[in-house]
Design a protein around this motif. Structure first.
Motif, PDB file in Angstrom:
ATOM      1  N   THR A 223      26.233 -13.794  50.287  1.00 11.04           N
ATOM      2  CA  THR A 223      26.513 -15.654  50.302  1.00 11.04           C
ATOM      3  C   THR A 223      25.477 -16.523  51.088  1.00 11.04           C
ATOM      4  O   THR A 223      24.989 -17.779  51.159  1.00 11.04           O
ATOM      5  CB  THR A 223      27.852 -15.809  49.203  1.00 11.04           C
ATOM      6  N   VAL A 224      26.889 -16.517  52.055  1.00  6.25           N
ATOM      7  CA  VAL A 224      26.416 -17.280  53.337  1.00  6.25           C
ATOM      8  C   VAL A 224      25.341 -17.154  53.794  1.00  6.25           C
ATOM      9  O   VAL A 224      24.443 -18.902  54.123  1.00  6.25           O
ATOM     10  CB  VAL A 224      27.589 -17.329  54.505  1.00  6.25           C
ATOM     11  N   ARG A 225      24.538 -16.352  54.390  1.00  4.95           N
ATOM     12  CA  ARG A 225      23.293 -16.223  54.481  1.00  4.95           C
ATOM     13  C   ARG A 225      22.235 -16.114  53.634  1.00  4.95           C
ATOM     14  O   ARG A 225      21.340 -17.259  54.069  1.00  4.95           O
ATOM     15  CB  ARG A 225      22.778 -14.618  54.792  1.00  4.95           C
ATOM     16  N   GLU A 226      22.101 -16.277  52.526  1.00  2.00           N
ATOM     17  CA  GLU A 226      21.556 -16.601  51.665  1.00  2.00           C
ATOM     18  C   GLU A 226      21.376 -17.723  51.472  1.00  2.00           C
ATOM     19  O   GLU A 226      20.182 -18.966  51.347  1.00  2.00           O
ATOM     20  CB  GLU A 226      21.654 -16.346  49.666  1.00  2.00           C
ATOM     21  N   PHE A 227      22.402 -18.986  51.541  1.00  2.34           N
ATOM     22  CA  PHE A 227      23.049 -20.337  51.248  1.00  2.34           C
ATOM     23  C   PHE A 227      21.895 -20.756  52.116  1.00  2.34           C
ATOM     24  O   PHE A 227      21.346 -22.271  52.121  1.00  2.34           O
ATOM     25  CB  PHE A 227      24.391 -20.675  51.599  1.00  2.34           C
ATOM     26  N   LEU A 228      22.185 -20.564  53.787  1.00 11.47           N
ATOM     27  CA  LEU A 228      21.882 -21.366  54.830  1.00 11.47           C
ATOM     28  C   LEU A 228      20.468 -21.124  54.970  1.00 11.47           C
ATOM     29  O   LEU A 228      19.690 -22.331  55.396  1.00 11.47           O
ATOM     30  CB  LEU A 228      22.533 -21.277  56.028  1.00 11.47           C
ATOM     31  N   HIS A 229      20.052 -19.935  54.295  1.00  8.87           N
ATOM     32  CA  HIS A 229      18.083 -19.541  54.239  1.00  8.87           C
ATOM     33  C   HIS A 229      17.882 -20.135  53.048  1.00  8.87           C
ATOM     34  O   HIS A 229      16.376 -21.194  53.458  1.00  8.87           O
ATOM     35  CB  HIS A 229      17.977 -18.574  54.401  1.00  8.87           C
ATOM     36  N   THR A 230      18.666 -21.275  52.209  1.00  6.17           N
ATOM     37  CA  THR A 230      17.703 -22.099  51.270  1.00  6.17           C
ATOM     38  C   THR A 230      17.664 -23.228  51.342  1.00  6.17           C
ATOM     39  O   THR A 230      17.278 -24.369  50.473  1.00  6.17           O
ATOM     40  CB  THR A 230      18.176 -21.258  49.824  1.00  6.17           C
ATOM     41  N   ALA A 231      18.309 -23.284  52.549  1.00  3.98           N
ATOM     42  CA  ALA A 231      19.893 -25.693  52.267  1.00  3.98           C
ATOM     43  C   ALA A 231      18.038 -25.691  52.609  1.00  3.98           C
ATOM     44  O   ALA A 231      17.112 -25.565  53.804  1.00  3.98           O
ATOM     45  CB  ALA A 231      20.730 -24.782  52.859  1.00  3.98           C
ATOM     46  N   PRO A 232      18.644 -27.145  52.826  1.00  3.48           N
ATOM     47  CA  PRO A 232      17.460 -27.428  53.055  1.00  3.48           C
ATOM     48  C   PRO A 232      17.748 -27.545  54.825  1.00  3.48           C
ATOM     49  O   PRO A 232      18.823 -27.214  55.581  1.00  3.48           O
ATOM     50  CB  PRO A 232      18.582 -29.736  52.776  1.00  3.48           C
ATOM     51  N   VAL A 233      16.392 -27.876  55.451  1.00  2.00           N
ATOM     52  CA  VAL A 233      16.758 -27.362  56.988  1.00  2.00           C
ATOM     53  C   VAL A 233      17.697 -27.689  57.932  1.00  2.00           C
ATOM     54  O   VAL A 233      19.013 -27.115  58.595  1.00  2.00           O
ATOM     55  CB  VAL A 233      15.471 -27.383  57.321  1.00  2.00           C
ATOM     56  N   LEU A 234      17.660 -29.435  58.523  1.00  4.23           N
ATOM     57  CA  LEU A 234      18.638 -29.471  59.368  1.00  4.23           C
ATOM     58  C   LEU A 234      19.019 -31.123  59.176  1.00  4.23           C
ATOM     59  O   LEU A 234      18.491 -31.905  58.121  1.00  4.23           O
ATOM     60  CB  LEU A 234      18.203 -30.077  60.310  1.00  4.23           C
ATOM     61  N   GLN A 235      20.088 -31.659  59.615  1.00  2.00           N
ATOM     62  CA  GLN A 235      20.206 -32.842  59.026  1.00  2.00           C
ATOM     63  C   GLN A 235      19.071 -33.542  60.365  1.00  2.00           C
ATOM     64  O   GLN A 235      18.698 -33.010  60.671  1.00  2.00           O
ATOM     65  CB  GLN A 235      21.802 -33.312  59.071  1.00  2.00           C
ATOM     66  N   ARG A 236      18.856 -34.814  59.925  1.00  3.71           N
ATOM     67  CA  ARG A 236      18.412 -35.610  60.505  1.00  3.71           C
ATOM     68  C   ARG A 236      19.127 -36.565  61.195  1.00  3.71           C
ATOM     69  O   ARG A 236      19.298 -38.322  60.375  1.00  3.71           O
ATOM     70  CB  ARG A 236      17.334 -36.625  59.538  1.00  3.71           C
ATOM     71  N   PRO A 237      19.516 -36.267  62.528  1.00  2.00           N
ATOM     72  CA  PRO A 237      20.459 -37.471  63.043  1.00  2.00           C
ATOM     73  C   PRO A 237      19.531 -38.668  63.514  1.00  2.00           C
ATOM     74  O   PRO A 237      17.929 -38.395  63.566  1.00  2.00           O
ATOM     75  CB  PRO A 237      20.998 -36.892  64.471  1.00  2.00           C
ATOM     76  N   SER A 238      19.711 -40.143  64.479  1.00  2.00           N
ATOM     77  CA  SER A 238      18.953 -40.753  64.493  1.00  2.00           C
ATOM     78  C   SER A 238      17.762 -40.577  65.472  1.00  2.00           C
ATOM     79  O   SER A 238      18.268 -39.440  66.318  1.00  2.00           O
ATOM     80  CB  SER A 238      18.924 -42.049  64.867  1.00  2.00           C
ATOM     81  N   LEU A 239      16.290 -40.550  65.661  1.00  8.06           N
ATOM     82  CA  LEU A 239      15.458 -39.975  66.220  1.00  8.06           C
ATOM     83  C   LEU A 239      15.935 -40.359  67.682  1.00  8.06           C
ATOM     84  O   LEU A 239      15.738 -39.780  68.333  1.00  8.06           O
ATOM     85  CB  LEU A 239      14.010 -40.446  65.939  1.00  8.06           C
ATOM     86  N   ARG A 240      16.003 -41.670  68.052  1.00  8.43           N
ATOM     87  CA  ARG A 240      16.951 -42.086  69.195  1.00  8.43           C
ATOM     88  C   ARG A 240      17.896 -40.850  69.704  1.00  8.43           C
ATOM     89  O   ARG A 240      17.822 -40.257  71.628  1.00  8.43           O
ATOM     90  CB  ARG A 240      16.733 -43.445  69.603  1.00  8.43           C
ATOM     91  N   ALA A 241      18.846 -40.974  68.992  1.00  6.95           N
ATOM     92  CA  ALA A 241      20.259 -39.483  68.838  1.00  6.95           C
ATOM     93  C   ALA A 241      19.223 -38.750  69.641  1.00  6.95           C
ATOM     94  O   ALA A 241      20.124 -37.659  70.364  1.00  6.95           O
ATOM     95  CB  ALA A 241      20.737 -40.102  68.692  1.00  6.95           C
ATOM     96  N   LEU A 242      18.092 -38.020  69.494  1.00  6.54           N
ATOM     97  CA  LEU A 242      17.800 -36.087  68.570  1.00  6.54           C
ATOM     98  C   LEU A 242      17.171 -36.111  70.087  1.00  6.54           C
ATOM     99  O   LEU A 242      17.379 -35.426  70.424  1.00  6.54           O
ATOM    100  CB  LEU A 242      17.054 -36.139  67.861  1.00  6.54           C
ATOM    101  N   ILE A 243      16.219 -37.486  70.660  1.00  3.20           N
ATOM    102  CA  ILE A 243      15.190 -37.613  72.078  1.00  3.20           C
ATOM    103  C   ILE A 243      16.204 -37.231  73.038  1.00  3.20           C
ATOM    104  O   ILE A 243      15.996 -37.070  74.225  1.00  3.20           O
ATOM    105  CB  ILE A 243      14.871 -38.805  71.533  1.00  3.20           C
ATOM    106  N   ALA A 244      17.728 -38.133  72.666  1.00  4.07           N
ATOM    107  CA  ALA A 244      18.261 -37.668  74.265  1.00  4.07           C
ATOM    108  C   ALA A 244      18.921 -37.050  73.572  1.00  4.07           C
ATOM    109  O   ALA A 244      19.128 -36.936  75.166  1.00  4.07           O
ATOM    110  CB  ALA A 244      19.424 -39.271  73.962  1.00  4.07           C
ATOM    111  N   ARG A 245      18.821 -36.339  73.450  1.00  4.27           N
ATOM    112  CA  ARG A 245      19.904 -34.617  74.061  1.00  4.27           C
ATOM    113  C   ARG A 245      18.790 -33.815  74.565  1.00  4.27           C
ATOM    114  O   ARG A 245      19.105 -32.858  75.560  1.00  4.27           O
ATOM    115  CB  ARG A 245      20.018 -34.073  72.846  1.00  4.27           C
TER     116      ARG A 245
END
Length: 395
Positions: A223-245
């Protein structure tokens, strides 16, 4: 038995679950909504098969909406607290945690399915490999020091989407197996049957009770696998924070989609490189490709590709994806545009595909890519077949 009408209703931005004509709500009073139609359809199917002893996909979404999205830091802290009570971790770091070491079987007639090659030792090794592969830990400290191991897992949780955090929280609370085994399940490092067998092997119960628990845990894991395969892809952190990684296993930068900045002309090799990244993410647990970001993290902007507007860019992007990777991958890819430092960045988020994804090259060959470190690597025929047989096997 009272019959309830279950339906999914589309709004301008998302989809909502309706029960008898009314929007269904979480225990916290939030509407059961998602931008993913596939997830809402899963909830409908799940509601038709509900049983009192199984984990429902709806409860995972409820945890996401009530806990993971409004207070992710609180949920991450609770998960890390579970790590201190993890029997698997206690076995590896005796005396450094509050947990007792994993139990042993009291009976001789252990069902064969619970005899895993390597067992819990191999499971811990998988966790260490995941941390090292993603650049979140240092060897050999991660195998010797609980604080280092814990800090590395904290970094993993920091980058997780609300859906993943919700899945970890529900597994940990429902199965009382600590954090490591649920983490290995949601990152596809363990199959549902492997997860269930290892979780059961930590206990001390009769063979009959173990079999019953195994079946419940295995179904929950699916059930968890199915949930994660159908849930929205990823949260959207701030673009600047994402690039900083910086670029990593789950994140890559590309300056353009089609323009060769050295020649100023459209270049098929540039487009092929972007598709390689997407294929690698789809075959290796998902990730994010930032188009319009240079290797050093500065903003180039997709304006360099020469499209008159974002609609035309988006149309070309999806045509390129369908031509190179096939239309079947489209449900597992999302795009989002954001402006930063005078340029526009296209954030392409990929879920892991449930099926192998091949890149159709201009030469006519079908190429298979996976993520290795911070880049996508092409596998030869033999290696690709082996990877596919292991990674996409059906339980």
């Amino acid at each position: 038995m009272e019959r309830i009408m279950v339906d999914v209703v589309k709004s301008e931005q998302d989809y909502a679950l309706h029960l008898d004509g009314r929007v269904a709500v979480t225990p916290g009073g939030r509407a059961l909504r998602s931008p993913s139609l596939r997830l809402m359809e899963l909830l409908v199917r799940d509601a038709c098969e509900s049983a009192p002893d199984r984990l429902a996909a709806q409860s995972l979404l409820e945890t996401q909406l009530d806990e993971a999205e409004p207070a992710p830091a609180v949920l991450r802290q609770a998960l890390l607290q579970a790590l201190t009570l993890d029997p698997l971790v206690a076995r590896k770091f005796p005396g450094q945690t509050a947990a007792a070491s994993a139990g042993v079987w009291l009976e001789d007639d252990v069902p064969p399915m619970f005899l895993q090659y390597g067992g819990l030792v191999e499971a811990f090794a998988k966790a260490v490999a995941y941390l090292l592969e993603h650049g979140l830990a240092e060897y050999p400290a991660v195998q010797q020091d609980f604080v280092h191991f814990s800090n590395a897992l904290a970094a993993v949780l920091e980058g997780m989407s609300p859906a993943w955090l919700a899945a970890l929280a529900r597994l940990q609370a429902r199965h009382a197996v600590g954090l490591v085994l649920p983490l290995l399940l949601v990152t596809d490092s363990l199959s549902p049957s492997e997860y269930a067998a290892l979780a059961v092997s930590q206990g001390t119960c009769t063979a009959a009770a173990a079999m019953q628990r195994y079946q419940i845990l295995r179904q929950d894991a699916w059930t968890v696998r199915e949930f994660l395969h159908t849930a929205p892809v990823l949260q959207r952190p701030s673009l600047r924070a994402l690039i900083a990684r910086g670029e990593s296993y789950h994140l890559e930068f590309k300056s353009t989609l089609r323009c060769n900045l050295h020649t100023g002309k459209h270049d098929a090799a540039i487009t092929h490189a972007a598709l390689k990244s997407l294929a690698g993410f789809l075959n290796s647990g998902g990730g994010v490709l930032l188009l319009g970001v240079r290797d050093d993290g500065s903003i180039q902007g997709i304006e360099a590709d020469g499209f008159p507007n974002l609609d035309r860019f988006g149309l070309h992007f999806w045509q390129t994806v369908e031509a190179g990777l096939g239309g079947g991958v489209c449900p597992f890819v999302e795009t989002h545009f954001e402006s930063l430092d005078g340029g526009t960045v296209c954030m392409v988020s990929c879920m892991e595909s449930p099926r192998p994804v091949f890149l159709h090259a201009k030469s006519g060959e079908d190429e298979f890519y996976i993520r290795v470190g911070g880049s996508s690597r092409r596998l030869g025929v033999r290696d690709a077949l082996e990877y596919i047989s292991l990674h996409f096997k059906k339980d």
